[in-house]
Design a protein around this motif. Structure first.
Motif, PDB file in Angstrom:
ATOM      1  N   HIS A 118      36.201  39.644  50.389  1.00 34.58           N
ATOM      2  CA  HIS A 118      34.814  39.182  50.459  1.00 34.58           C
ATOM      3  C   HIS A 118      34.667  37.741  49.970  1.00 34.58           C
ATOM      4  N   PRO A 130      27.534  37.993  45.798  1.00 35.87           N
ATOM      5  CA  PRO A 130      27.787  39.344  45.299  1.00 35.87           C
ATOM      6  C   PRO A 130      26.960  40.376  46.072  1.00 35.87           C
ATOM      7  N   GLU A 179      33.131  29.987  46.091  1.00 33.90           N
ATOM      8  CA  GLU A 179      33.821  30.778  45.074  1.00 33.90           C
ATOM      9  C   GLU A 179      35.331  30.608  45.178  1.00 33.90           C
ATOM     10  N   ARG A 234      36.019  36.992  36.174  1.00 30.63           N
ATOM     11  CA  ARG A 234      35.053  36.650  37.217  1.00 30.63           C
ATOM     12  C   ARG A 234      34.358  35.309  37.007  1.00 30.63           C
ATOM     13  N   ASP A 253      31.437  35.202  50.115  1.00 31.28           N
ATOM     14  CA  ASP A 253      30.168  35.922  50.147  1.00 31.28           C
ATOM     15  C   ASP A 253      29.471  35.833  48.791  1.00 31.28           C
ATOM     16  N   ARG A 303      41.195  37.897  48.862  1.00 30.90           N
ATOM     17  CA  ARG A 303      39.983  38.588  48.427  1.00 30.90           C
ATOM     18  C   ARG A 303      39.138  38.834  49.672  1.00 30.90           C
ATOM     19  N   ASN A 312      33.260  37.003  43.320  1.00 32.12           N
ATOM     20  CA  ASN A 312      33.583  38.376  43.698  1.00 32.12           C
ATOM     21  C   ASN A 312      35.035  38.653  43.310  1.00 32.12           C
TER      22      ASN A 312
END
Length: 365
Positions: A307, A312, A65, A101, A310, A305, A94
């Protein structure tokens, strides 16, 4: 009756005659294989002792991501024309509520984001609009990376750069086998990757890990032939590499394609979403080709960020990709997460196991 259908029936009959005394877990690495298995209903006609597990065969599913966030940043802030294969536009990252997004959301917000189907389309767009910077966001395995290498080697307009998120297939499989938590008994190797890289690339499965392995094509006949091969190897206790796709796959693959990959790319450690960094599993532009690296030409702001990397919240896509759970065992599958409203990347792509199972009619229990 076609020869292919008759051949599939013959292989299925031979599989049913095998003396399987326990459950055998066979992983198929390729998203295309998983689609064929699901849409043809092959699991339903196999012996109950045969369990076929979808593996890490979807480049969209494992695309970091961080790379998606960079692509969104380029499209929304740098005002470039960003082109990508269609599946990538809907993959979510995320991000706090109210922020963009996905690339599709960036497009809706006014960014110039365009889906393409081939590297040639990226070149054509750059040539048509020479006054605009065009960034080609590339996520894919060897079968995507080889045409991109050829594109760059042939020459591209100066206003075209590449944002790479390309991966090699075999290092992820070796990581799974070395880790051991997926408890595999055999492997069906991807025919399209072997067409480029050669069947011999998968010899390590039998050589280092003593597991049966067979390269398969995408018809029922080829898949069942490969499945029969690995099941019989397991029964006889003599694992080896079998090429069940000789129509297109040779031992060493496409030498010109491999030469272009070596010429244009370095092999680097790479992040796989939800999995982590896998050594020697990514492609990076090398030497003179680095002038086409979008990260070097454009300023990409690094946004913290907590997270990042990871899946979601509640999404079990990483476990699905690693073959540890079936798609319909994900907590969100068919509930919060569907193809019309994907939460995790495995529900987005045509090669994602969750998307494939949903399209094949599998619903949560």
């Amino acid at each position: 009756m076609s020869e292919t259908l008759e051949g599939a029936r013959n292989w299925l009959a031979r599989i049913r005659q095998l003396p399987l005394e326990r459950e055998v877990a066979v992983m198929n690495v390729c998203g295309g294989h998983e689609r064929s298995l699901a849409m043809l209903g092959l699991r339903a006609v196999l012996p109950e002792a045969v369990r076929i597990i979808p593996g890490p065969g979807c480049p969209v599913c494992v695309c970091p991501e961080e790379d998606l966030a960079d692509a969104i940043e380029l499209a929304t802030t740098n005002r470039v024309t960003l082109v990508a294969f269609g599946d990538m536009l809907r993959v979510p990252i995320n991000a706090p509520k109210g922020q963009i997004r996905s690339l599709a959301a960036a497009r809706e917000a006014g960014a110039d984001v365009r889906p393409i189907a081939s590297p040639q389309e990226a070149v054509a767009i750059a040539r048509t609009e020479p006054g605009r910077e065009v960034v080609f966001f590339v996520a894919g395995f060897e079968t995507t990376s080889a045409p991109v290498a050829a594109m760059l080697a042939e020459g591209v307009p100066d206003n075209l750069t590449v944002l790479l998120a390309a991966r090699l297939t075999w290092p992820a499989v070796e990581m799974l086998l070395r880790d051991g938590r997926s408890a595999l008994d055999a492997l069906i190797a991807p025919g399209h990757v072997a067409t480029v890289m050669g069947a011999n690339e998968w010899g390590f499965v039998a050589g280092r890990y003593c597991l049966p392995v067979a390269v398969a094509g995408f018809t029922a006949e080829s898949l069942l032939a490969a499945l029969y091969s690995v099941l019989r190897q397991g029964i006889e206790g003599e694992p080896f590499l079998d090429n069940c796709y000789p129509e297109l796959v040779t031992a060493n693959g496409n030498e010109e394609a491999k030469r272009l990959l070596r010429e244009v790319f370095d092999i680097i450690p790479a992040m796989w979403r939800g999995i982590g960094i896998i050594p020697d599993s990514g492609f990076g532009l090398r030497g003179p080709w680095q002038r086409y690296d979008a990260r070097l030409r454009h300023v990409i702001r690094s946004t913290f960020r907590p997270h990042a990397g990871d899946m979601p919240p509640g999404c079990d896509c990483a476990a699905v990709v690693l073959g540890r759970i079936a798609p319909d065992h994900c907590r969100l599958y068919g509930r919060a997460c569907t193809p019309s409203h994907p939460i995790g990347p495995c529900m987005v792509s045509d090669e994602g196991a969750c998307h494939i199972w949903w399209q094949a009619g599998v619903r949560p229990g």
